[in-house]
Design a protein around this motif. Structure first.
Motif, PDB file in Angstrom:
ATOM      1  N   ASN A 119       0.860  -1.048  -0.017  1.00  0.00           N
ATOM      2  CA  ASN A 119       0.116  -0.021   0.017  1.00  0.00           C
ATOM      3  C   ASN A 119       0.732   1.357  -0.038  1.00  0.00           C
ATOM      4  N   HIS A 120       1.324   1.575  -0.919  1.00  0.00           N
ATOM      5  CA  HIS A 120       2.127   2.718  -1.290  1.00  0.00           C
ATOM      6  C   HIS A 120       2.054   3.173  -2.897  1.00  0.00           C
ATOM      7  N   ARG A 121       1.683   4.465  -2.915  1.00  0.00           N
ATOM      8  CA  ARG A 121       1.177   5.040  -4.075  1.00  0.00           C
ATOM      9  C   ARG A 121       2.413   5.004  -5.310  1.00  0.00           C
ATOM     10  N   LEU A 122       3.565   5.431  -4.793  1.00  0.00           N
ATOM     11  CA  LEU A 122       4.679   5.365  -5.702  1.00  0.00           C
ATOM     12  C   LEU A 122       5.014   3.995  -5.898  1.00  0.00           C
ATOM     13  N   THR A 123       4.977   2.962  -5.314  1.00  0.00           N
ATOM     14  CA  THR A 123       5.451   1.472  -5.670  1.00  0.00           C
ATOM     15  C   THR A 123       4.303   0.953  -6.439  1.00  0.00           C
ATOM     16  N   LEU A 124       3.121   1.078  -6.023  1.00  0.00           N
ATOM     17  CA  LEU A 124       1.982   0.660  -6.871  1.00  0.00           C
ATOM     18  C   LEU A 124       2.052   1.246  -8.321  1.00  0.00           C
ATOM     19  N   ASP A 125       2.375   2.508  -8.399  1.00  0.00           N
ATOM     20  CA  ASP A 125       2.530   3.193  -9.824  1.00  0.00           C
ATOM     21  C   ASP A 125       3.921   2.580 -10.567  1.00  0.00           C
ATOM     22  N   LEU A 126       4.895   2.424  -9.957  1.00  0.00           N
ATOM     23  CA  LEU A 126       5.943   1.489 -10.327  1.00  0.00           C
ATOM     24  C   LEU A 126       5.639   0.028 -10.802  1.00  0.00           C
ATOM     25  N   LEU A 127       4.807  -0.728 -10.091  1.00  0.00           N
ATOM     26  CA  LEU A 127       4.172  -2.003 -10.441  1.00  0.00           C
ATOM     27  C   LEU A 127       3.498  -1.787 -11.722  1.00  0.00           C
ATOM     28  N   THR A 128       2.639  -0.825 -12.010  1.00  0.00           N
ATOM     29  CA  THR A 128       1.769  -0.826 -13.048  1.00  0.00           C
ATOM     30  C   THR A 128       2.577  -0.486 -14.542  1.00  0.00           C
ATOM     31  N   ARG A 129       3.877   0.045 -14.308  1.00  0.00           N
ATOM     32  CA  ARG A 129       4.604   0.433 -15.320  1.00  0.00           C
ATOM     33  C   ARG A 129       5.431  -0.792 -15.951  1.00  0.00           C
ATOM     34  N   ILE A 130       5.547  -1.735 -15.033  1.00  0.00           N
ATOM     35  CA  ILE A 130       6.536  -2.814 -15.521  1.00  0.00           C
ATOM     36  C   ILE A 130       5.464  -4.122 -15.900  1.00  0.00           C
ATOM     37  N   ASP A 131       6.121  -5.078 -16.699  1.00  0.00           N
ATOM     38  CA  ASP A 131       5.011  -6.321 -16.667  1.00  0.00           C
ATOM     39  C   ASP A 131       5.515  -7.612 -15.973  1.00  0.00           C
ATOM     40  N   PHE A 132       6.232  -7.265 -14.736  1.00  0.00           N
ATOM     41  CA  PHE A 132       6.574  -8.432 -13.787  1.00  0.00           C
ATOM     42  C   PHE A 132       6.357  -7.990 -12.393  1.00  0.00           C
ATOM     43  N   PRO A 133       6.119  -8.950 -11.604  1.00  0.00           N
ATOM     44  CA  PRO A 133       6.252  -8.668 -10.115  1.00  0.00           C
ATOM     45  C   PRO A 133       7.481  -8.447  -9.523  1.00  0.00           C
ATOM     46  N   LEU A 134       7.584  -7.787  -8.478  1.00  0.00           N
ATOM     47  CA  LEU A 134       8.956  -7.458  -7.773  1.00  0.00           C
ATOM     48  C   LEU A 134       9.050  -8.410  -6.438  1.00  0.00           C
ATOM     49  N   ALA A 135      10.146  -9.296  -6.436  1.00  0.00           N
ATOM     50  CA  ALA A 135      10.703  -9.865  -5.351  1.00  0.00           C
ATOM     51  C   ALA A 135      11.445  -8.937  -4.436  1.00  0.00           C
ATOM     52  N   ALA A 136      11.105  -8.758  -3.376  1.00  0.00           N
ATOM     53  CA  ALA A 136      11.806  -7.851  -2.253  1.00  0.00           C
ATOM     54  C   ALA A 136      11.584  -8.126  -0.884  1.00  0.00           C
ATOM     55  N   PRO A 137      12.803  -8.280  -0.331  1.00  0.00           N
ATOM     56  CA  PRO A 137      12.798  -8.538   1.197  1.00  0.00           C
ATOM     57  C   PRO A 137      12.996  -7.068   1.704  1.00  0.00           C
TER      58      PRO A 137
END
Ligand code: AMP
Ligand code: MG
Length: 331
Positions: A119-137
């Protein structure tokens, strides 16, 4: 100059680095993450290398929306859709049956994968610009306290990430609650940003918990984790006094207190950090990791950390304090 260039809100730059297999630190409501293309095994490998994280510790995969679930996991049933609908975007991670599109390394060879929508506006925005999910610890060296602002990431991993997305302070400040739904019985594997009471209200029954370090697939569950460099001991009420009375005067004058809501009148103000003046659990959670970091940076002889009330988010706060504690094999 260098530091300014490393941190910013340039989503195109972040997306480009990720497409090229690089690492970007991303803001989320829980803590900052060290992100890579979850479908690119080489990129994921570099997360483990930069963090010095053992390969048996699986990562969380971040999706832009719940509708993507079917692409990466099997068996998305009515309950899972309802949970996703209610709690996402938000600090609830679901462990589900992994499809082979997700590389083995992401989930340390387990047949499951942990997923959530942050739940973060910038990161959600980023996720919609790429066509893969992000693995992140979390974006910190393995075992250390998680970062809740970009400066924490810059200080510790600045030289090793391509870019740090500036998203302000994390609004929750604790990692997500991890709920395993990969078998018949739901199990909470880690306490976090969604209190178990809230999940239980939603489900309508008590949820099993498996919070010991015996579960191999869950790194946040190793007993020593989220730990500062200096000695930290947890206490309730007046318990700190017994130990303090046996400390030498110079040692005692180098001690600090991490207090839940009230100051100790007999101790200097500068030796205390109060998590929430009003005793608000959400505020205390938001301040917890910053407080531990900043106290740790002062190299005190010891941090006496007062436990929060053991309800709601207080349980997750106490879980992190216990793992930061020296008696659990910390420093
Ligand atoms: P971190 O991203 O550093 O907060 O750690 C990831 C957390 O996700 C761990 O604490 C685990 O509890 C959990 N996790 C990730 N993948 C799995 C999985 N496949 N099975 C169980 N737990 C997982
Ligand atoms: Mg972590």
């Amino acid at each position: 100059m260098q530091a300014q260039m490393k941190t910013g809100t340039d989503l195109d730059r972040a997306a480009r680095i990720l497409r090229e297999g690089g690492l970007v630190a991303i803001p989320t409501e829980t803590v900052y993450g060290l992100a890579a293309n979850a479908l690119d095994e080489q990129a994921v490998l570099s997360i483990f290398q930069v963090k010095n994280r053992p390969a048996f510790d699986p990562l969380i995969v971040h999706l832009s929306r719940a509708a993507e679930l079917d692409r990466y996991v099997y068996g998305v049933n009515e309950l899972i859709w309802r949970l996703a609908d209610h709690f996402w975007p938000g600090p609830l991670t679901l462990v589900l049956k992994r499809k082979s599109l997700i590389p083995d390394l992401v989930s340390s060879g387990l047949e499951t994968v942990a997923v959530r929508v942050p739940n973060h506006r910038l990161t959600l925005d980023l996720l919609t610009r790429i066509d893969f999910p992000l693995a992140a610890p979390s974006a910190n060296p393995f075992g250390y306290v998680s970062p809740t602002c970009s400066a924490h990431v810059l200080n510790q991993l600045g030289g090793q990430v391509g870019y740090i997305l500036e998203g302000g302070d994390s609004s929750v400040g604790l990692e997500s609650t991890v709920l395993d739904l990969s078998s018949e019985t739901p199990v909470i594997l880690r306490r976090g940003g969604i209190p178990e009471e809230e999940l239980e209200d939603f489900m309508g029954y008590k949820i099993h918990k498996m919070l010991s370090s015996s579960y191999p697939g869950a790194p946040g569950m190793l007993q020593s984790h989220y730990a500062p460099r200096c000695i930290l001991l947890t206490y309730s009420g007046d318990e700190w006094r017994g130990l303090a009375s046996r400390m030498s005067p110079p040692r005692l004058s180098g001690a600090t207190w991490l207090r839940f809501s009230t100051a100790l009148i007999e101790i200097e103000e500068q030796q205390q950090w109060i998590l929430s003046q009003t005793g608000n659990l959400a505020e205390a959670a938001r301040n917890l990791f910053r407080a531990i970091r900043e106290l740790d940076d002062r190299s005190p002889s010891i941090i006496f950390a007062e436990k929060a009330p053991n309800i709601g988010l207080g349980r997750a706060i106490n879980d992190r304090l216990e793992r930061a504690s020296t008696k659990n094999g910390g420093p």
